[in-house]
Write an enzyme that holds these catalytic residues in place. Structure first.
Site, PDB file in Angstrom:
ATOM      1  N   LYS A  26      -2.462 -28.432  -0.418  1.00  0.00           N
ATOM      2  CA  LYS A  26      -1.621 -28.677   0.581  1.00  0.00           C
ATOM      3  C   LYS A  26      -0.542 -29.902   0.457  1.00  0.00           C
ATOM      4  O   LYS A  26      -0.808 -31.004   0.960  1.00  0.00           O
ATOM      5  CB  LYS A  26      -2.019 -28.861   2.104  1.00  0.00           C
ATOM      6  CG  LYS A  26      -1.230 -28.698   3.234  1.00  0.00           C
ATOM      7  CD  LYS A  26      -1.914 -28.616   4.406  1.00  0.00           C
ATOM      8  CE  LYS A  26      -1.017 -28.624   5.754  1.00  0.00           C
ATOM      9  NZ  LYS A  26      -0.288 -27.580   5.843  1.00  0.00           N
ATOM     10  N   HIS A  37       6.550 -40.474 -14.464  1.00  0.00           N
ATOM     11  CA  HIS A  37       5.990 -39.309 -14.125  1.00  0.00           C
ATOM     12  C   HIS A  37       4.306 -39.467 -14.173  1.00  0.00           C
ATOM     13  O   HIS A  37       3.694 -38.660 -13.328  1.00  0.00           O
ATOM     14  CB  HIS A  37       6.489 -38.334 -14.833  1.00  0.00           C
ATOM     15  CG  HIS A  37       7.917 -37.905 -14.488  1.00  0.00           C
ATOM     16  ND1 HIS A  37       8.957 -38.418 -14.676  1.00  0.00           N
ATOM     17  CD2 HIS A  37       8.391 -36.539 -13.982  1.00  0.00           C
ATOM     18  CE1 HIS A  37      10.308 -38.079 -13.938  1.00  0.00           C
ATOM     19  NE2 HIS A  37       9.788 -36.747 -13.536  1.00  0.00           N
ATOM     20  N   LEU A  76      -1.794 -20.743   0.784  1.00  0.00           N
ATOM     21  CA  LEU A  76      -2.421 -21.875   1.454  1.00  0.00           C
ATOM     22  C   LEU A  76      -3.524 -21.423   2.382  1.00  0.00           C
ATOM     23  O   LEU A  76      -3.431 -20.228   3.168  1.00  0.00           O
ATOM     24  CB  LEU A  76      -1.839 -22.786   2.506  1.00  0.00           C
ATOM     25  CG  LEU A  76      -2.539 -24.153   2.907  1.00  0.00           C
ATOM     26  CD1 LEU A  76      -3.157 -24.863   1.939  1.00  0.00           C
ATOM     27  CD2 LEU A  76      -1.944 -24.604   3.952  1.00  0.00           C
ATOM     28  N   GLU A 105       2.779 -15.285   2.206  1.00  0.00           N
ATOM     29  CA  GLU A 105       2.506 -16.063   3.345  1.00  0.00           C
ATOM     30  C   GLU A 105       3.853 -16.220   3.925  1.00  0.00           C
ATOM     31  O   GLU A 105       4.832 -16.102   3.352  1.00  0.00           O
ATOM     32  CB  GLU A 105       1.699 -17.226   3.277  1.00  0.00           C
ATOM     33  CG  GLU A 105       2.441 -18.268   2.203  1.00  0.00           C
ATOM     34  CD  GLU A 105       1.317 -19.246   1.906  1.00  0.00           C
ATOM     35  OE1 GLU A 105       0.525 -19.590   2.809  1.00  0.00           O
ATOM     36  OE2 GLU A 105       1.554 -20.152   0.868  1.00  0.00           O
ATOM     37  N   ARG A 136       8.416 -46.583 -11.255  1.00  0.00           N
ATOM     38  CA  ARG A 136       8.552 -45.095 -11.277  1.00  0.00           C
ATOM     39  C   ARG A 136       8.120 -44.640 -12.871  1.00  0.00           C
ATOM     40  O   ARG A 136       8.965 -45.242 -13.779  1.00  0.00           O
ATOM     41  CB  ARG A 136       9.877 -44.831 -10.799  1.00  0.00           C
ATOM     42  CG  ARG A 136      10.275 -43.318 -10.577  1.00  0.00           C
ATOM     43  CD  ARG A 136      11.588 -42.973 -10.266  1.00  0.00           C
ATOM     44  NE  ARG A 136      11.725 -41.450 -10.055  1.00  0.00           N
ATOM     45  CZ  ARG A 136      11.889 -40.630 -10.730  1.00  0.00           C
ATOM     46  NH1 ARG A 136      12.120 -40.927 -12.271  1.00  0.00           N
ATOM     47  NH2 ARG A 136      12.176 -39.396 -10.548  1.00  0.00           N
ATOM     48  N   TYR A 192      -0.969 -33.319   2.300  1.00  0.00           N
ATOM     49  CA  TYR A 192      -1.045 -33.972   3.928  1.00  0.00           C
ATOM     50  C   TYR A 192      -1.952 -32.721   4.857  1.00  0.00           C
ATOM     51  O   TYR A 192      -2.214 -31.773   4.314  1.00  0.00           O
ATOM     52  CB  TYR A 192       0.341 -33.758   4.493  1.00  0.00           C
ATOM     53  CG  TYR A 192       1.201 -32.307   4.643  1.00  0.00           C
ATOM     54  CD1 TYR A 192       1.100 -31.904   5.882  1.00  0.00           C
ATOM     55  CD2 TYR A 192       1.375 -31.716   3.362  1.00  0.00           C
ATOM     56  CE1 TYR A 192       1.683 -30.513   5.991  1.00  0.00           C
ATOM     57  CE2 TYR A 192       1.981 -30.724   3.653  1.00  0.00           C
ATOM     58  CZ  TYR A 192       2.106 -29.874   4.751  1.00  0.00           C
ATOM     59  OH  TYR A 192       2.732 -28.580   5.011  1.00  0.00           O
ATOM     60  N   ARG A 229     -10.326 -29.943   4.244  1.00  0.00           N
ATOM     61  CA  ARG A 229      -9.099 -29.448   3.165  1.00  0.00           C
ATOM     62  C   ARG A 229      -8.316 -30.742   2.729  1.00  0.00           C
ATOM     63  O   ARG A 229      -8.040 -30.849   1.440  1.00  0.00           O
ATOM     64  CB  ARG A 229      -8.263 -28.549   4.112  1.00  0.00           C
ATOM     65  CG  ARG A 229      -7.391 -27.562   3.155  1.00  0.00           C
ATOM     66  CD  ARG A 229      -6.643 -26.770   3.621  1.00  0.00           C
ATOM     67  NE  ARG A 229      -5.699 -27.216   4.874  1.00  0.00           N
ATOM     68  CZ  ARG A 229      -4.902 -26.389   5.805  1.00  0.00           C
ATOM     69  NH1 ARG A 229      -5.205 -24.906   5.769  1.00  0.00           N
ATOM     70  NH2 ARG A 229      -4.309 -27.009   6.604  1.00  0.00           N
TER      71      ARG A 229
END
Length: 283
Positions: free
Chosen positions: A146, A101, A202, A178, A99, A32, A51
């Site tokens: 991210k 993995h 990040l 961070e 579903r 995101y 990014r």
């Protein structure tokens, strides 16, 4: 009534339908970005799009259209929602499949969602500064991505909230990495310090803007780690992000940073940052 970016279209909010087996919903399998909008203009949008695509590539998601097309869609979304000052949130998930993995078949298409929110600049925090707390960094080892997986950051931010603090300053074995939703900078003897941009943090877009601002005012920058002890001994400290800009930290866990007032260098950086913000159009 608002509008949402849904894949390659701008649709009314109520038209958006998220499948119960979207991998973003079940696994946090996606990436995101958040872009700030000042006076109707997107700030550093190209850097955020770059990014997003880089994060997607690192987890082997192929975004199905060009960066120019993505930019165009975000611009349309801002115009459609008549956003003046606020932000755009947008994410890309691996898509919808039964579903499991492991990755689904290549026929599964990524799902893209974006929306806008009107919110003012955090002027009081910028002026007066905020309190923070140290929290052990328990996140994974690919913080350069991210990712939608934010549980470690969520737990840290909640701990800060319960202590009456604005931000959690994360550390691994007492080395500051961070913030839970920000990058961290310290100033000592006129030199700007921040953690190097590796897999432990990040590489923030606002972080890059601040480093550019420092260069423009002839302020030395050292991208080297510092400890929690060294953080408390800094002359000045601040955190940066898309929404918090350059927010001074004046106290950590009850201990004042120097005299507990916003410092001179932080003010200089804020002033330089201000010159980059899109100004209102006067017709």
């Amino acid at each position: 009534m608002g509008y949402t970016l849904w894949n390659d279209q701008i649709v009314k909010d109520e038209e958006v339908k998220i499948d119960k087996e979207d991998r973003g919903y079940q696994f946090g399998d996606g990436v995101y970005e958040v872009v700030k909008v000042y006076n109707g203009e997107m700030f550093t949008v190209n850097e955020h799009i770059d990014r997003l695509y880089a994060s997607a590539e690192k987890i082997r998601i192929t975004i199905p259209y060009t960066k120019d097309k993505f930019h165009q869609l975000l611009h349309e979304l801002v115009e459609k929602n008549e956003l003046n000052t606020g932000h755009i949130y947008f994410q890309v998930t691996r898509g919808t499949s039964p579903r499991a993995h492991q990755f689904p078949e290549n026929t599964v298409k990524p799902v893209i969602i974006g929306y806008t929110k009107e919110n003012p600049r955090p002027l009081e925090n910028l002026e007066k500064g905020v309190k923070a707390t140290f929290v052990e960094d328990i996140r994974w080892l690919r913080c350069d991505i991210k990712s939608l997986n934010l549980l470690g950051a969520v737990l840290a931010k909640q701990e800060a909230h319960e202590k009456g603090c604005y931000e959690a300053i994360l550390h691994r074995n007492n080395t500051v990495t961070e913030g839970s939703s920000s990058n961290v900078f310290g100033i000592k003897d006129g030199i700007l310090y921040t953690h190097p941009a590796n897999n432990m943090i990040l590489k923030g877009i606002t972080r890059d803007v601040v480093i550019a601002c420092a260069n423009e005012i002839n302020m030395p920058v050292k991208e080297i780690p510092f400890t929690t002890h060294e953080a408390l001994k800094m002359d000045e400290l601040f955190v940066t992000s898309t929404t918090s800009e350059i927010t001074p930290v004046i106290e950590i866990d009850g201990k004042l940073i120097r005299d507990g007032k916003v410092g001179e260098w932080t003010r200089k950086l804020q002033k330089q940052f201000e010159t980059k913000i899109p100004k209102p159009l006067h017709i």
